[in-house]
Design a protein around this motif. Structure first.
Motif, PDB file in Angstrom:
ATOM      1  N   VAL A 194      43.493  37.434  48.635  1.00 19.32           N
ATOM      2  CA  VAL A 194      44.500  36.400  48.379  1.00 19.32           C
ATOM      3  C   VAL A 194      44.362  35.273  49.399  1.00 19.32           C
ATOM      4  O   VAL A 194      44.338  34.084  49.044  1.00 19.32           O
ATOM      5  CB  VAL A 194      45.922  36.999  48.426  1.00 19.32           C
ATOM      6  N   LYS A 195      44.245  35.606  50.663  1.00 17.19           N
ATOM      7  CA  LYS A 195      44.071  34.587  51.699  1.00 17.19           C
ATOM      8  C   LYS A 195      42.744  33.854  51.526  1.00 17.19           C
ATOM      9  O   LYS A 195      42.639  32.645  51.747  1.00 17.19           O
ATOM     10  CB  LYS A 195      44.157  35.227  53.089  1.00 17.19           C
ATOM     11  N   PHE A 196      41.730  34.606  51.124  1.00 18.24           N
ATOM     12  CA  PHE A 196      40.417  34.006  50.880  1.00 18.24           C
ATOM     13  C   PHE A 196      40.491  32.987  49.747  1.00 18.24           C
ATOM     14  O   PHE A 196      39.940  31.887  49.842  1.00 18.24           O
ATOM     15  CB  PHE A 196      39.415  35.113  50.556  1.00 18.24           C
ATOM     16  N   TYR A 197      41.188  33.340  48.670  1.00 21.28           N
ATOM     17  CA  TYR A 197      41.337  32.413  47.547  1.00 21.28           C
ATOM     18  C   TYR A 197      42.103  31.157  47.960  1.00 21.28           C
ATOM     19  O   TYR A 197      41.737  30.038  47.580  1.00 21.28           O
ATOM     20  CB  TYR A 197      42.078  33.092  46.391  1.00 21.28           C
ATOM     21  N   LEU A 198      43.171  31.318  48.724  1.00 21.12           N
ATOM     22  CA  LEU A 198      43.960  30.163  49.150  1.00 21.12           C
ATOM     23  C   LEU A 198      43.134  29.228  50.038  1.00 21.12           C
ATOM     24  O   LEU A 198      43.163  28.005  49.881  1.00 21.12           O
ATOM     25  CB  LEU A 198      45.215  30.624  49.890  1.00 21.12           C
ATOM     26  N   GLY A 199      42.406  29.830  50.980  1.00 18.60           N
ATOM     27  CA  GLY A 199      41.555  29.028  51.840  1.00 18.60           C
ATOM     28  C   GLY A 199      40.474  28.305  51.055  1.00 18.60           C
ATOM     29  O   GLY A 199      40.157  27.133  51.319  1.00 18.60           O
ATOM     30  N   VAL A 321      39.662  29.510  41.111  1.00 19.09           N
ATOM     31  CA  VAL A 321      40.078  28.788  42.308  1.00 19.09           C
ATOM     32  C   VAL A 321      39.125  27.628  42.593  1.00 19.09           C
ATOM     33  O   VAL A 321      39.552  26.512  42.921  1.00 19.09           O
ATOM     34  CB  VAL A 321      40.144  29.757  43.508  1.00 19.09           C
ATOM     35  N   ASN A 322      37.825  27.874  42.467  1.00 19.07           N
ATOM     36  CA  ASN A 322      36.841  26.814  42.675  1.00 19.07           C
ATOM     37  C   ASN A 322      37.011  25.691  41.666  1.00 19.07           C
ATOM     38  O   ASN A 322      36.925  24.500  42.006  1.00 19.07           O
ATOM     39  CB  ASN A 322      35.422  27.386  42.584  1.00 19.07           C
ATOM     40  N   ALA A 323      37.239  26.045  40.401  1.00 21.59           N
ATOM     41  CA  ALA A 323      37.404  25.032  39.354  1.00 21.59           C
ATOM     42  C   ALA A 323      38.640  24.178  39.615  1.00 21.59           C
ATOM     43  O   ALA A 323      38.588  22.941  39.513  1.00 21.59           O
ATOM     44  CB  ALA A 323      37.505  25.711  37.988  1.00 21.59           C
ATOM     45  N   ALA A 324      39.757  24.821  39.941  1.00 26.63           N
ATOM     46  CA  ALA A 324      40.996  24.084  40.164  1.00 26.63           C
ATOM     47  C   ALA A 324      40.876  23.143  41.359  1.00 26.63           C
ATOM     48  O   ALA A 324      41.270  21.968  41.300  1.00 26.63           O
ATOM     49  CB  ALA A 324      42.153  25.062  40.368  1.00 26.63           C
ATOM     50  N   GLY A 325      40.325  23.640  42.455  1.00 27.40           N
ATOM     51  CA  GLY A 325      40.176  22.803  43.637  1.00 27.40           C
ATOM     52  C   GLY A 325      39.250  21.624  43.402  1.00 27.40           C
ATOM     53  O   GLY A 325      39.529  20.503  43.840  1.00 27.40           O
ATOM     54  N   ALA A 361      39.662  22.102  56.967  1.00 32.44           N
ATOM     55  CA  ALA A 361      39.900  23.178  56.002  1.00 32.44           C
ATOM     56  C   ALA A 361      39.026  24.388  56.273  1.00 32.44           C
ATOM     57  O   ALA A 361      39.407  25.521  55.939  1.00 32.44           O
ATOM     58  CB  ALA A 361      39.657  22.655  54.590  1.00 32.44           C
ATOM     59  N   SER A 362      37.862  24.197  56.890  1.00 34.68           N
ATOM     60  CA  SER A 362      36.967  25.331  57.128  1.00 34.68           C
ATOM     61  C   SER A 362      37.548  26.343  58.110  1.00 34.68           C
ATOM     62  O   SER A 362      37.193  27.521  58.078  1.00 34.68           O
ATOM     63  CB  SER A 362      35.610  24.829  57.638  1.00 34.68           C
ATOM     64  N   PHE A 363      38.476  25.903  58.970  1.00 32.75           N
ATOM     65  CA  PHE A 363      39.089  26.832  59.934  1.00 32.75           C
ATOM     66  C   PHE A 363      39.937  27.895  59.238  1.00 32.75           C
ATOM     67  O   PHE A 363      40.215  28.945  59.817  1.00 32.75           O
ATOM     68  CB  PHE A 363      39.935  26.052  60.955  1.00 32.75           C
ATOM     69  N   LEU A 364      40.339  27.633  57.994  1.00 27.50           N
ATOM     70  CA  LEU A 364      41.120  28.633  57.263  1.00 27.50           C
ATOM     71  C   LEU A 364      40.320  29.928  57.065  1.00 27.50           C
ATOM     72  O   LEU A 364      40.900  30.996  56.933  1.00 27.50           O
ATOM     73  CB  LEU A 364      41.537  28.069  55.902  1.00 27.50           C
ATOM     74  N   TYR A 365      38.998  29.830  57.039  1.00 26.54           N
ATOM     75  CA  TYR A 365      38.178  31.021  56.811  1.00 26.54           C
ATOM     76  C   TYR A 365      38.162  31.958  58.031  1.00 26.54           C
ATOM     77  O   TYR A 365      37.757  33.108  57.909  1.00 26.54           O
ATOM     78  CB  TYR A 365      36.753  30.614  56.442  1.00 26.54           C
TER      79      TYR A 365
END
Length: 367
Positions: A194-199, A321-325, A361-365
C-alpha cells in the motif's frame, strides 16, 4: 526454450524501437495541440498500464493474451502509418497500440514470473538485457530514415506491424506451458505494498509531468532532427546495456536502496534538458542513464511479486497506479502549456521544476 524466449523479447523490442522513440517527436514537429501531445507522450504508460490492470481480472492463458494483443497492436500501427497527418487519429491509434502492448506485456510478465523464480533480480536483468539489445539497430534505421523527413516514420510503423505478427507466430510455435497454482482468496493488501503504491503514484505524477516537455524542447529549443533523436536513444540503450547486469545483482543485494536510487536519478534528465546549451551536452549526460534505468527495469516489478500473495492482483494494481499517475502528470503539464504560450524560458523552467519534484518524490521509497 529460454533462448527462444530471449529471441521473442529482443524482436519485440526491435519492433517497438522502430517507432517508439519518435512518436512524440513527430507529433511535436507536426504542431500537435498540447493536450493531444500530452496524450501521445504519456500513452506508453497510461494506456499500457491501464490495459494491463484490466486484463489482470481474468485468468488468461498468457500465450493467448499475447497473441490477441499483438494482432490488435499491428492493426493500430498500420492505422498510424496511414493517418499520420491527422492529429486525432494518430493519437487514438497510438493509444490503442499502447493498450495492446500493455495487455501483451502483462501476459509476458506472467511467463517471466515463472521462468525467474530462482533468482529474480539477475534473471530479470538478463531478459531486460536481450530486450534492450534488440532496439539498437531499429532506432538507428528509423533515425536515418527520418533525418530529413519526419513522415518517413510511416515505413517504420508498417515494418513494426509485420515484425510483431511474425514474432507472435514464432512464440506460439514454442508451445510454452504456463503453470499456476490455485489463486489465493482476496485478502487485505500488504501494508508494504500500500505504501509502495502511494509512493509510486506521487512519483509518477512528477515523472510524467516532463514527458510533453521533452519533444517540445527537442524541436523548439535544440532543433533536433530524427537522426539526433535516434542517437540520443541509442546512447540511452547502450548505457542501459552497460549497467544492466551489475545493477541486477545490486538490486538483489540492496532492494530498498535500489527503489530510491532508481527514482532519484531520474531527476537528471529534465534537469539537463532545462539547463543544457546544446544537444551534445544532453548526449553526454545520457551516457549515465543506465544506472537508474537499469534499476527501474528490475527493482519495482521484483518488489511487487516478492511481497504479494496474489501476484496477478498485485501487478494489476501496480499498473493502475502507474496509469493514473502518468495521466495526471502529463495532462497537468499539457494544460499549463495550453494556457501559457510556450517559449524557451517557460519550457526550461517547467523542466527544472519537474526535476526537483522527481527528486523530492523519490524519498518516499525510503519508507
Amino acid at each position: 526454450m529460454r533462448k527462444r524466449l530471449y529471441l521473442y523479447s529482443a524482436l519485440q523490442n526491435f519492433a517497438s524501437s522502430l517507432y517508439g522513440p519518435f512518436v512524440s517527436f513527430v507529433a511535436a514537429t507536426e504542431g500537435m495541440p498540447p493536450l493531444l501531445l500530452g496524450l501521445v507522450s504519456s500513452a506508453g504508460t497510461v494506456f499500457n498500464n491501464l490495459s494491463a490492470f484490466l486484463v489482470s481480472f481474468r485468468r488468461w492463458r498468457p500465450i493467448n493474451l499475447i497473441t490477441a494483443a499483438n494482432v490488435v497492436s499491428a492493426i493500430a500501427l498500420i492505422a498510424m502509418a496511414i493517418y499520420t497527418d491527422i492529429y486525432s487519429v494518430y493519437a487514438l491509434a497510438y493509444a490503442l497500440v499502447a493498450m495492446s502492448l500493455g495487455a501483451s506485456g502483462y501476459g509476458w510478465s506472467l511467463l517471466l514470473e515463472q521462468f525467474t523464480r530462482r533468482s529474480r533480480g539477475i534473471s530479470l536483468a538478463q531478459f531486460s538485457f536481450y530486450s534492450t539489445l534488440g532496439g539498437l539497430a531499429a532506432t538507428l534505421i528509423t533515425g536515418l530514415l527520418m533525418r530529413n523527413n519526419p513522415m518517413a516514420i510511416k515505413l517504420s510503423l508498417l515494418a513494426a506491424a509485420g515484425i510483431t505478427l511474425a514474432n507472435t507466430a514464432q512464440l506460439r510455435r514454442l508451445g510454452v506451458r504456463y503453470e499456476e497454482g490455485e489463486r489465493p482468496p482476496a485478502s487485505k493488501m500488504d501494508r508494504r505494498l500500500v505504501k509502495f503504491y502511494l509512493g509510486t503514484f506521487v512519483f509518477v505524477i512528477t515523472w510524467s509531468f516532463a514527458w510533453p516537455l521533452f519533444p517540445l524542447a527537442q524541436v523548439y529549443i535544440y532543433h533536433m532532427n530524427g537522426l539526433q533523436v535516434a542517437v540520443l536513444q541509442i546512447i540511452t540503450v547502450v548505457s542501459t546495456l552497460a549497467f544492466q547486469r551489475p545493477m541486477g545483482a545490486f538490486v538483489e543485494r540492496h532492494k530498498r536502496l535500489s527503489l530510491f536510487l532508481g527514482r532519484a536519478t531520474f531527476m537528471t534528465w529534465p534537469l539537463i534538458y532545462g539547463v543544457a546549451n546544446n544537444v551534445y551536452e544532453i548526449f553526454i549526460a545520457y551516457m549515465f542513464f543506465g544506472f537508474g534505468g537499469s534499476i527501474s527495469n528490475v527493482a519495482y516489478f521484483a518488489y511487487v511479486v516478492d511481497n504479494a500473495e496474489d501476484k496477478r492482483r498485485a501487478l494489476g494494481y501496480f499498473n493502475l497506479v502507474n496509469a493514473a499517475g502518468a495521466l495526471v502528470g502529463s495532462e497537468l503539464s499539457s494544460a499549463i502549456l495550453s494556457y501559457i504560450q510556450p517559449n524557451e524560458r517557460v519550457i526550461r523552467e517547467m523542466l527544472i521544476a519537474s526535476a526537483l519534484a522527481r527528486l523530492g518524490a523519490s524519498f518516499l521509497y525510503l519508507l
